[in-house]
Design a protein around this motif. Structure first.
Motif, PDB file in Angstrom:
ATOM      1  N   LYS A  28       0.854  -1.183   0.000  1.00 47.80           N
ATOM      2  CA  LYS A  28       0.000   0.000   0.000  1.00 47.80           C
ATOM      3  C   LYS A  28       0.890   1.232   0.000  1.00 47.80           C
ATOM      4  N   CYS A  29       0.638   2.141  -0.914  1.00 48.85           N
ATOM      5  CA  CYS A  29       1.429   3.361  -1.045  1.00 48.85           C
ATOM      6  C   CYS A  29       0.486   4.559  -0.933  1.00 48.85           C
ATOM      7  N   LEU A  30       0.769   5.473  -0.017  1.00 50.10           N
ATOM      8  CA  LEU A  30      -0.027   6.686   0.148  1.00 50.10           C
ATOM      9  C   LEU A  30       0.772   7.864  -0.371  1.00 50.10           C
ATOM     10  N   CYS A  32       0.396  12.303  -1.489  1.00 51.22           N
ATOM     11  CA  CYS A  32      -0.356  13.544  -1.549  1.00 51.22           C
ATOM     12  C   CYS A  32       0.050  14.244  -2.831  1.00 51.22           C
ATOM     13  N   GLN A  48      -6.124   2.873  -7.475  1.00 57.16           N
ATOM     14  CA  GLN A  48      -6.126   4.189  -6.814  1.00 57.16           C
ATOM     15  C   GLN A  48      -7.442   4.461  -6.100  1.00 57.16           C
ATOM     16  N   LYS A  49      -7.326   4.928  -4.832  1.00 62.65           N
ATOM     17  CA  LYS A  49      -8.486   5.330  -4.034  1.00 62.65           C
ATOM     18  C   LYS A  49      -8.200   6.689  -3.419  1.00 62.65           C
ATOM     19  N   ILE A  51      -8.309   9.118  -0.531  1.00 64.49           N
ATOM     20  CA  ILE A  51      -8.378   9.000   0.920  1.00 64.49           C
ATOM     21  C   ILE A  51      -8.957  10.268   1.529  1.00 64.49           C
ATOM     22  N   GLU A  60      -5.046  13.208  -0.931  1.00 65.82           N
ATOM     23  CA  GLU A  60      -4.268  12.031  -0.571  1.00 65.82           C
ATOM     24  C   GLU A  60      -4.913  10.817  -1.220  1.00 65.82           C
ATOM     25  N   PHE A  61      -4.076  10.030  -1.881  1.00 63.85           N
ATOM     26  CA  PHE A  61      -4.525   8.838  -2.572  1.00 63.85           C
ATOM     27  C   PHE A  61      -3.778   7.619  -2.052  1.00 63.85           C
ATOM     28  N   GLN A  62      -4.382   6.470  -2.261  1.00 61.68           N
ATOM     29  CA  GLN A  62      -3.727   5.199  -1.960  1.00 61.68           C
ATOM     30  C   GLN A  62      -3.709   4.365  -3.231  1.00 61.68           C
ATOM     31  N   ASN A  64      -2.172   0.337  -4.525  1.00 63.36           N
ATOM     32  CA  ASN A  64      -1.564  -0.926  -4.131  1.00 63.36           C
ATOM     33  C   ASN A  64      -0.728  -1.406  -5.308  1.00 63.36           C
ATOM     34  N   SER A  86       3.774   7.165   2.537  1.00 64.89           N
ATOM     35  CA  SER A  86       4.202   5.831   2.982  1.00 64.89           C
ATOM     36  C   SER A  86       4.191   4.887   1.789  1.00 64.89           C
TER      37      SER A  86
END
Length: 107
Positions: A28-30, A32, A48-49, A51, A60-62, A64, A86
């Motif tokens: 998981k990669c976060l 901005c 992509q999601k 956040i 901010e996106f996540q 995988n 992260s």
């Protein structure tokens, strides 16, 4: 007009260095990003999601993804418009890489 210098010693060293961070597992990669509207309509990855949306207009996106050189290159392509949050190994790599880039322009 500009001059682009290609230093094969730096590239060869970096490729070996980057392999330390590369993985075969999905993480998981976060991040901005300040191109919020654009990234909402043109996702960086199918996982992509969104956040959260921040008051400064960033989002901010996540995602995988497998951590590899293509991921690093994608983030670097957005310059100062992206900040990785992260995982720590990507944050560390981005910090080191942007520091090396800055050093190239100090002279």
């Amino acid at each position: 007009f500009f001059l682009l210098r290609w230093d094969s010693k730096i590239v060869d060293k970096d490729i070996k260095y980057n392999s330390y961070y590369c993985t075969n597992s999905v993480k998981k990669c976060l991040f901005c990003i300040y191109f919020c509207k654009y990234i909402k309509t043109k996702p960086l990855h199918h996982s992509q999601k969104l956040i959260q949306e921040n008051p400064d207009g960033s989002c901010e996106f996540q995602i995988n993804v497998v951590i590899n050189y293509e991921l690093f290159s994608m983030f670097l392509s957005y310059g100062a418009g992206v900040k990785v949050i992260s995982p720590p190994e990507i944050v560390d790599w981005m910090r080191q890489e942007t520091s090396k880039m800055r050093g190239m322009y100090d002279d």
